[in-house]
Each structure stands twice: as C-alpha cells, then as structure tokens.
Design a protein around this motif. Structure first.
Motif, PDB file in Angstrom:
ATOM      1  N   LEU A 211      23.214 -89.700 -47.505  1.00 39.59           N
ATOM      2  CA  LEU A 211      23.250 -88.274 -47.820  1.00 39.59           C
ATOM      3  C   LEU A 211      21.842 -87.710 -48.048  1.00 39.59           C
ATOM      4  N   ASP A 212      20.897 -88.580 -48.378  1.00 40.72           N
ATOM      5  CA  ASP A 212      19.517 -88.121 -48.568  1.00 40.72           C
ATOM      6  C   ASP A 212      18.915 -87.578 -47.277  1.00 40.72           C
ATOM      7  N   GLU A 213      19.503 -87.926 -46.136  1.00 40.92           N
ATOM      8  CA  GLU A 213      18.985 -87.502 -44.832  1.00 40.92           C
ATOM      9  C   GLU A 213      19.492 -86.118 -44.407  1.00 40.92           C
ATOM     10  N   LEU A 214      20.481 -85.564 -45.093  1.00 41.83           N
ATOM     11  CA  LEU A 214      21.081 -84.296 -44.660  1.00 41.83           C
ATOM     12  C   LEU A 214      20.082 -83.150 -44.451  1.00 41.83           C
ATOM     13  N   PRO A 215      19.041 -83.016 -45.275  1.00 41.02           N
ATOM     14  CA  PRO A 215      18.086 -81.928 -45.017  1.00 41.02           C
ATOM     15  C   PRO A 215      17.396 -82.024 -43.648  1.00 41.02           C
ATOM     16  N   GLN A 216      17.484 -83.164 -43.002  1.00 42.21           N
ATOM     17  CA  GLN A 216      16.859 -83.296 -41.690  1.00 42.21           C
ATOM     18  C   GLN A 216      17.570 -82.465 -40.618  1.00 42.21           C
ATOM     19  N   PHE A 217      18.757 -81.931 -40.916  1.00 44.17           N
ATOM     20  CA  PHE A 217      19.373 -80.987 -39.988  1.00 44.17           C
ATOM     21  C   PHE A 217      18.482 -79.746 -39.845  1.00 44.17           C
ATOM     22  N   PHE A 218      17.734 -79.404 -40.909  1.00 43.33           N
ATOM     23  CA  PHE A 218      16.776 -78.299 -40.813  1.00 43.33           C
ATOM     24  C   PHE A 218      15.611 -78.692 -39.902  1.00 43.33           C
ATOM     25  N   ASN A 219      15.201 -79.982 -39.936  1.00 40.75           N
ATOM     26  CA  ASN A 219      14.176 -80.457 -39.006  1.00 40.75           C
ATOM     27  C   ASN A 219      14.662 -80.354 -37.561  1.00 40.75           C
ATOM     28  N   VAL A 220      15.960 -80.602 -37.351  1.00 36.11           N
ATOM     29  CA  VAL A 220      16.529 -80.488 -35.999  1.00 36.11           C
ATOM     30  C   VAL A 220      16.466 -79.034 -35.539  1.00 36.11           C
ATOM     31  N   LEU A 221      16.876 -78.104 -36.402  1.00 35.73           N
ATOM     32  CA  LEU A 221      16.823 -76.681 -36.033  1.00 35.73           C
ATOM     33  C   LEU A 221      15.397 -76.221 -35.754  1.00 35.73           C
ATOM     34  N   LYS A 222      14.464 -76.749 -36.492  1.00 30.57           N
ATOM     35  CA  LYS A 222      13.057 -76.387 -36.299  1.00 30.57           C
ATOM     36  C   LYS A 222      12.507 -76.953 -34.989  1.00 30.57           C
ATOM     37  N   GLY A 223      13.163 -77.988 -34.456  1.00 34.88           N
ATOM     38  CA  GLY A 223      12.720 -78.586 -33.202  1.00 34.88           C
ATOM     39  C   GLY A 223      11.875 -79.833 -33.360  1.00 34.88           C
ATOM     40  N   ASP A 224      11.680 -80.281 -34.599  1.00 34.38           N
ATOM     41  CA  ASP A 224      10.883 -81.494 -34.846  1.00 34.38           C
ATOM     42  C   ASP A 224      11.682 -82.773 -34.627  1.00 34.38           C
ATOM     43  N   MET A 225      13.011 -82.684 -34.730  1.00 38.11           N
ATOM     44  CA  MET A 225      13.862 -83.859 -34.613  1.00 38.11           C
ATOM     45  C   MET A 225      15.060 -83.544 -33.728  1.00 38.11           C
ATOM     46  N   ALA A 226      15.741 -84.599 -33.324  1.00 37.60           N
ATOM     47  CA  ALA A 226      16.999 -84.508 -32.593  1.00 37.60           C
ATOM     48  C   ALA A 226      18.077 -85.159 -33.466  1.00 37.60           C
ATOM     49  N   ILE A 227      19.316 -85.010 -33.067  1.00 40.05           N
ATOM     50  CA  ILE A 227      20.388 -85.708 -33.784  1.00 40.05           C
ATOM     51  C   ILE A 227      20.262 -87.207 -33.537  1.00 40.05           C
ATOM     52  N   VAL A 228      20.015 -87.591 -32.286  1.00 46.70           N
ATOM     53  CA  VAL A 228      19.871 -89.004 -31.928  1.00 46.70           C
ATOM     54  C   VAL A 228      18.490 -89.235 -31.332  1.00 46.70           C
ATOM     55  N   GLY A 229      17.855 -90.298 -31.759  1.00 40.14           N
ATOM     56  CA  GLY A 229      16.538 -90.697 -31.268  1.00 40.14           C
ATOM     57  C   GLY A 229      15.988 -91.749 -32.207  1.00 40.14           C
ATOM     58  N   PRO A 230      14.870 -92.335 -31.902  1.00 42.68           N
ATOM     59  CA  PRO A 230      14.287 -93.314 -32.832  1.00 42.68           C
ATOM     60  C   PRO A 230      13.994 -92.661 -34.181  1.00 42.68           C
TER      61      PRO A 230
END
Length: 184
Positions: free
Chosen positions: A84-103
C-alpha cells in the motif's frame, strides 16, 4: 493502458489516501509522503512518491530497507507487506514518470553501483519504470543482500524489455495481484 488504470485510481484516491495518510501521520512525526530520487526512463532522474514507512532518518537514500529494519514504523510494516506504500506512485504514472508495468525504479545509489557490477543493468531503463514488473511478479522483490538477487531482477527486467507486449503487461498485473493477495 497506464491512463486507463491510473486515472480511476487517482479519482478514487481520497478513499485510500486519507485513511493511509492519517495512519502514517499518527505512527510517527514527519511528512506523509516519502519522496526519493530514482532512475527512470533513459536514465533520467525523477521523484518517486511513496507513503512514508520509516521514522525520519538520514540513511533513507543510502541504505536499503531490510527485513528487521528498526527504522520501519509499525504502520510502515503493514504498508510494506501489502504494498500500500506504493499507491502514491499512481500520481507518478499520471505525470508520465512511471508506467503501471515496467522494471521497478531503483535508488540513484543502486543504479550507480549495480550498473558497474551487472551486465545489461542499464537496459532496464529503455522503458519507463513501473509500479510492478516481471521480477516482482516472479518473486524477486524486497531486499537484495546478495548480488545474484539483483542479477535475477535484472534478468527478468531485460527479458520484459525484449519481450514486451500488452498481453505480457496484463499477465504481470494478474501475477502481481495474486502475489499481493498471498502476502496479505
């Protein structure tokens, strides 16, 4: 696909963000979110967001968390075990820094260290880092005490980059959900 998953999660974020933020705030002093520079697509640095799971400390960017790490709060242990600590990374996905799946993105220190120790390490940066990846879905997550453990992660990450498909992403998401269900 990233937006199809991230947008609903962000729209629903008050439902998960508020209670988790209150739990983090009650568990120890300091900010709710932990922000750490990580290595992203094509080696570009970005600020990765997580719920803070540790007491404030000076080693957060230098020492990897371990299983019995005394820096981890009681709430932090639960957040880490359930991811659950990773949930804020959905904001990183929206920003374009991350994807849902990847290394999974690594600390800058780990990128500098492992890029000299493991062949093909930097190939994992040919795609955006993800909330989950093939290595994590295959059981290679958490602390890496031995070089071979990071070597296995890199092996799965490179295989992902080479064999990417939408179907592989769906498979990894399915495997991740199953792994999380087993851990909780």
């Amino acid at each position: 696909m990233d937006l199809l998953v991230a947008i609903p999660m962000v729209l629903l974020s008050p439902l998960w963000f508020v209670p988790l933020a209150v739990a983090v705030k009650i568990s120890s002093r300091g900010p709710v979110l932990f922000r750490q520079k990580r290595t992203g697509y094509m080696g570009k640095e970005f600020e990765c967001l997580k719920f803070r799971t540790m007491h404030l400390n000076d080693d957060a960017d230098n020492i990897q968390a371990s299983k019995f790490d005394t820096r981890i709060t009681k709430i932090g242990k639960i957040l880490r075990k359930t991811s659950l600590d990773e949930l804020p990374q959905f904001f990183n996905v929206l920003k374009g820094d991350m994807a849902i799946v990847g290394p999974r993105p690594h600390m800058l220190k780990h990128t500098a260290e492992y890029s000299t120790l493991l062949d093909n390490y930097m190939l994992r940066h040919l795609v955006k880092p993800g909330l989950t990846g093939w290595a994590q879905a295959s059981g290679y997550r958490g602390e890496t005490k031995e070089l071979w453990q990071m070597g296995k992660r890199v092996e799965y990450d490179v295989r992902y980059v080479e064999q990417w498909s939408v179907w592989l992403d769906f498979k990894i998401m399915f495997l991740t959900f199953g792994a999380l269900h087993q851990n909780s």
